[in-house]
Design a protein around this motif. Structure first.
Motif: not given
Length: 116
Positions: A105-106, A113-115
């Motif tokens: 999950f992490e 979050s990067r995308d």
């Protein structure tokens, strides 16, 4: 109101063990584990994990009463294992599975979050 305080559902009272063990005197390789301050969520997950063990003949749980915040897990094993071994193994297996789930999950959250 006669309802107990909400924290009593989760906080184990001082001097009370989280898990207690009681051997069955009538059936060989059978025992009951009383787990304080838990309910159906843990009971069902633990029961299902115990059923994955080929040495477990029976695994079930019950809530004695809705206002008693504990579950009783019954385990009956073959002669190759003991209820204590089956219980400990299933707890360890669940711990590893949940660690894997958390890490996956992490990693996905980091990727997301990067995308975006």
């Amino acid at each position: 109101m006669n309802a107990p305080d909400r924290y009593e559902r989760f906080v184990v009272p001082e001097g009370t063990k989280k898990v207690s063990y009681e051997r069955d005197t009538k059936i060989i390789n059978a025992a009951s584990f009383t787990i304080e301050r838990e309910e159906h969520t843990i009971g069902n997950i633990l029961r299902m994990q115990l059923h994955r063990d080929p040495n477990v003949l029976f695994a079930g749980y019950k809530l004695p009463h809705p206002l008693q915040y504990k579950i009783i897990v019954r385990i009956h094993t073959t002669s190759q294992s003991s209820p204590m071994q089956a219980y400990n193994q299933s707890i360890n297996d669940l711990d590893r599975e949940l660690d894997h789930l958390k890490n996956a999950f992490e990693a996905e959250m980091l990727k997301f979050s990067r995308d975006y």
